[in-house]
Write a protein that holds these residues in place. Structure first.
Motif, PDB file in Angstrom:
ATOM      1  N   SER A  12       0.814  -1.145  -0.003  1.00 32.50           N
ATOM      2  CA  SER A  12       0.095   0.127   0.140  1.00 32.50           C
ATOM      3  C   SER A  12       0.824   1.242   0.051  1.00 32.50           C
TER       4      SER A  12
ATOM      5  N   GLY B  54       0.709   4.124  -2.735  1.00 30.33           N
ATOM      6  CA  GLY B  54       0.301   5.361  -2.398  1.00 30.33           C
ATOM      7  C   GLY B  54       1.208   6.488  -2.886  1.00 30.33           C
TER       8      GLY B  54
ATOM      9  N   LYS C  47       0.784   6.345  -7.072  1.00 32.44           N
ATOM     10  CA  LYS C  47      -0.756   7.062  -7.796  1.00 32.44           C
ATOM     11  C   LYS C  47      -0.434   8.385  -7.924  1.00 32.44           C
TER      12      LYS C  47
END
Lengths: 398, 279
Positions: B120, B124, B127
Motif C-alpha cells: 500500500s 500511495g 498513484k
C-alpha cells in the motif's frame, strides 16, 4: 501425542498489538480493548489439542473468531502470540520455507466459497496442490483423477468451476484438499454456502470418507446441528475465547455456562444421543441355567413384565413375558423355550435415539441394545428416553 | 500581487533538464535501443507485401475479435481504403511507433503494477505520479523529449510511453488487488511460493483487467501519434499535422480517417485477446 497442539494462541488485529496483549492479560474485555487501543481481538489465548483421526469442530457465531482461529492453524494469519504445534513443530516460529513445506505436506484447506480457480479446469483445480508439491505431470493427473472419483465427480475433469452447481464445486474443493494427500484437513465453513439438502448430503459423504481415510479434520461451522452431526469433539467459541470443549453429548448434557446452555437449548437431542447414552443394565435370563420360576421371581423383584433371554455368553435369544411364564409355571413345565419370542426389537449401541422412538412406541417391551456379535449390552426403556428428550440427566450404564 | 516575485519554477525546470541532458551516457544507448525497436517493427512489417500484411491483419481481427463477420469486412474495406489513399507506408510507421510504445509500456507498466499491488505504501507513492503523468497536457512531454532524445521517432515514442503507460500500471494493480481473498488463501494454503501465487493465480485472475489496461495504453499511444508528429515522428500523424498547417480539410480528413481505422483495429484486437475465450 496430539496431531495439532495449540497453546495460548492469540491474534490481535490493529496497530499496537503489544498494548492490547497487556490489557488482555489484565482481563479486559474485547470491547474495552477496542475502546482503549483501537485493536480488535480476534482470538484470545486459546489452547486445545486435536488428536489424530478425529473430527474436531470449532463452533461459534460470526465474530467469535473461529475463522481467524483456523487461519492461525496454517498461518494464513500470523499469530500475535502463542504456538501451534503440528507433529511437534511450532508453526508460529517457522521460517517461510518450513511453513510452505508443512502446508504442502501436512495440511490442506477447504473454503466456504470454495476458493476454486475459475480459469482452471476442474482437474487442474484438483491438481493444484500436487502441482505446487512438484509432482510429475502424469502422476499429478492420476492422483487428481482419483480424488475426483472419490468425491463422485469422475467425468467432470474437463469442465470449469462456473459450469458446476455449488454442491459440486465444493466437492471439487474437497477433492483438491484430498488430492494433496495431507494428514490434516482444515475446513472453514465448508458446507455453509450450500442449501440444506445438499449440505446434509455433503456431511454424510464427509463422514463416509472419514470412515475410510481417517484424516485429522478441523471443521469450522456456525451451525450447531452440523457440529453435533460431524464432531467427535466440539469447541464452542465466543468473543475469541473457547467456552467449552467436549463431545457432543458432553456439551448437551453439561453446558459449561449459560451461553452454551442457551445455544444447545433447541437442539433435537434425539438426533445426537445414541442408545449407549440411554441404555440401562439389562436383567437377563440365562437359558440353560434359569427356569421359569427364576424368571418370574426376577421379574417380580425388578417390577418388570418381560425379560430378555440369552445364552451363557450373553448372546441374545429372545424375550419372555410374565403372563406366559406364569402359565408355564402353573402347568409345571420347565421348558422356557416354548414361550420364547425370538422376534425382538434390537438396536446397536450407536443407533441414535430418534430411530428407536418408533420401536418404543408400538411395542410394550424395552428395546435390546446389542453389539456386533449379537450379545446384549443394555436395554432402553421409554422412561429414560423421555427423560433425555426433556433435557434431564440420564444415568447410563457404567 | 504585483509586488510578489513569481517563483522561478520555469528556470528551475530548465536548469534541471539542462543538467539531465548532460547524462548522454544514459540517453545515448536508450535512444539507440528505442530506435532499434522501431526499426525492428518497421522491418518486420516491411517483410510482407502490402496485400499480404493486409490479409494477415484481417485474419488476426477475425480470429481474435470473436470471429465477427461484420467487423472483419469493415477491417478489410478500411485497410483497402488506406492503401488506396496512399497512406499505407504512413500506417506502417504509425503502427511501429504505437507498438513500440505499447511494448515498452507493458514491459515497464506490468511489473510496476505488480509492485504497486503488493504494498500500500508503494501504491500511495505511485498513484499521484500516475495522476500527474495523465493530467499533464500531452504536448508538454514533447519539450523534454526533444531535449533528451532530439528530433524524430524516438522522442515521439518516449512521449507516448509517458502519456500512455499509466492505465497499464493502474489496471495491473487493480486487477491483482481485486482477486478474491479466498482464492489467494487457497493458493497460499497449498504452500505456493510468492512467484507461484503470482504466475499461477494472481496474473491469470487479473488477466482480463490487465488487458483492459493495455488496450487503453495502446489507444492513448495512438492518440499521441498526431501530437508527436510535431517533433518529427513520421506516420499518419504527420499527414494530419501538415494538413492542418496547409488548411487542407480534405487531406486532413483522409489521414484522420486512416487513424480511426487503425484505432478500431487495434482496439478490437487488444480487447479480443483480453476477453476470455471461454464464455
Amino acid at each position: 501425542m496430539a496431531k495439532i497442539q495449540v497453546e495460548d494462541l492469540t491474534k490481535v488485529f490493529g496497530k499496537r498489538p503489544s498494548r492490547a496483549i497487556k490489557l488482555l492479560e489484565q482481563g479486559k474485555s474485547k470491547d474495552e480493548i477496542l475502546e482503549e487501543t483501537g485493536c480488535t481481538v480476534g482470538v484470545n489465548r486459546t489452547s486445545f489439542s486435536v488428536e489424530a483421526g478425529e473430527i474436531f469442530v470449532i463452533m461459534g457465531l460470526s465474530g467469535s473468531g473461529k475463522s481467524t482461529l483456523v487461519r492461525l492453524l496454517n498461518r494464513l494469519i500470523d499469530p500475535t502470540e502463542g504456538s501451534v504445534w503440528v507433529d511437534g513443530d511450532d508453526l508460529a516460529r517457522m521460517d517461510d520455507k518450513g511453513l510452505r513445506k508443512i502446508r504442502r505436506e501436512k495440511m490442506s484447506m477447504v473454503f466456504q466459497q470454495f476458493g476454486l480457480f475459475p480459469f482452471r479446469t476442474i482437474l487442474d483445480n484438483v491438481a493444484y496442490g500436487l502441482e505446487i508439491q512438484g509432482l510429475e505431470e502424469e502422476e499429478k493427473k492420476k492422483k487428481a483423477d482419483e480424488a475426483l472419483q472419490l468425491v463422485g465427480l469422475g467425468g467432470y475433469g474437463n469442465m470449469y468451476p462456473d459450469e458446476l452447481s455449488g454442491g459440486m464445486q465444493q466437492r471439487v474443493g474437497l477433492a483438491r484438499a484430498l488430492a494433496a494427500d495431507t494428514d490434516i484437513l482444515l475446513m472453514d465453513e465448508a458446507f455453509s454456502a450450500l442449501d440444506p439438502l445438499i449440505r446434509k448430503e455433503m456431511q454424510d459423504e464427509l463422514l463416509e470418507l472419514q470412515g475410510r481415510m481417517k484424516k485429522t479434520i478441523v471443521f469450522i461451522t456456525h451451525d450447531l446441528d452440523e457440529a453435533l452431526r460431524l464432531g467427535d469433539r466440539i469447541t464452542i467459541m465466543k468473543d475469541g475465547r473457547i467456552v467449552q470443549i467436549g463431545t457432543p453429548e458432553d456439551i448437551l448434557q453439561h453446558p459449561a455456562d449459560d451461553y452454551v446452555a442457551k445455544f444447545v437449548e433447541d437442539v433435537d437431542r434425539s438426533k445426537v444421543f445414541t442408545a449407549e447414552a440411554v441404555m440401562k443394565r439389562p436383567e437377563v435370563l440365562t437359558i440353560d441355567k434359569d427356569g421359569p420360576r427364576v424368571a418370574l421371581q426376577r421379574m417380580k423383584k425388578e417390577g418388570i413384565s418381560s425379560l430378555y433371554v440369552t445364552n451363557k455368553d450373553r448372546t441374545l435369544l429372545g424375550i419372555v413375558h410374565a403372563d406366559e411364564v406364569s402359565d408355564l409355571v402353573e402347568q409345571g413345565s420347565e421348558d422356557i423355550r416354548s414361550v420364547l419370542h425370538e422376534d425382538v426389537p434390537t438396536v446397536q449401541k450407536d443407533t441414535v435415539v430418534k430411530e428407536m422412538i418408533e420401536l418404543l412406541t408400538y411395542k410394550n417391551t424395552p428395546v435390546a441394545v446389542i453389539d456386533e456379535e449379537n450379545k446384549i449390552v443394555g436395554i432402553v426403556v421409554r422412561g429414560s428416553v423421555m427423560a433425555l428428550l426433556s433435557g434431564k440427566e440420564v444415568s447410563a450404564v457404567e | 500581487m504585483s509586488n510578489i516575485t513569481p517563483l522561478p519554477l520555469a528556470d528551475w525546470i530548465d536548469a534541471f533538464v539542462e543538467w539531465l541532458t548532460q547524462a548522454e551516457f544514459i540517453f545515448g544507448p536508450l535512444t539507440d535501443f528505442i530506435g532499434y525497436l522501431i526499426s525492428g517493427f518497421e522491418w518486420f512489417f516491411g517483410i510482407f507485401p502490402p496485400w499480404l500484411l493486409l490479409l494477415i491483419m484481417v485474419g488476426l481481427t477475425f480470429w481474435f475479435a470473436g470471429r465477427k463477420i461484420g467487423l472483419t469486412v469493415f477491417v478489410l474495406l478500411g485497410l483497402l481504403l488506406i492503401w488506396n489513399l496512399g497512406y499505407w507506408e504512413d500506417m506502417v510507421l504509425t503502427l511501429a511507433i504505437v507498438l513500440t510504445a505499447g511494448v515498452i509500456s507493458i514491459v515497464i507498466g506490468v511489473p510496476m503494477g505488480i509492485w504497486m499491488s503488493r504494498s500500500s505504501a508503494v501504491e500511495g507513492a505511485i498513484k499521484p505520479v500516475l495522476d500527474f503523468m495523465q493530467t499533464m497536457p500531452a504536448f508538454v512531454y514533447l519539450i523534454p523529449a526533444v531535449a533528451f532524445f532530439g528530433i524524430g521517432m524516438v522522442p515521439g515514442v518516449v512521449a507516448s510511453v509517458i502519456f500512455a503507460m499509466p492505465p497499464t500500471i493502474r489496471f495491473t494493480n487493480l486487477g491483482i488487488r481485486q482477486v478474491p481473498t479466498e482464492i489467494i488463501e487457497a493458493s497460499e494454503a497449498f504452500g505456493s511460493t510468492g512467484n507461484q501465487k503470482l504466475f499461477k493465480v494472481q496474473l491469470p485472475m487479473a488477466k482480463t483487467t490487465i488487458m483492459a489496461g493495455i488496450n487503453q495504453t495502446i489507444m492513448l499511444a495512438l492518440s499521441m501519434v498526431v501530437i508527436a508528429s510535431m517533433i518529427g515522428a513520421d506516420g499518419l500523424g504527420t499527414a494530419v499535422y501538415f494538413a492542418v498547417g496547409r488548411n487542407d480539410v480534405g487531406g486532413g480528413f483522409e489521414a484522420g480517417l486512416a487513424i480511426v481505422i487503425v484505432a478500431i483495429i487495434l482496439d478490437r484486437l487488444t480487447q479480443g485477446i483480453g476477453a476470455s475465450k471461454r464464455k
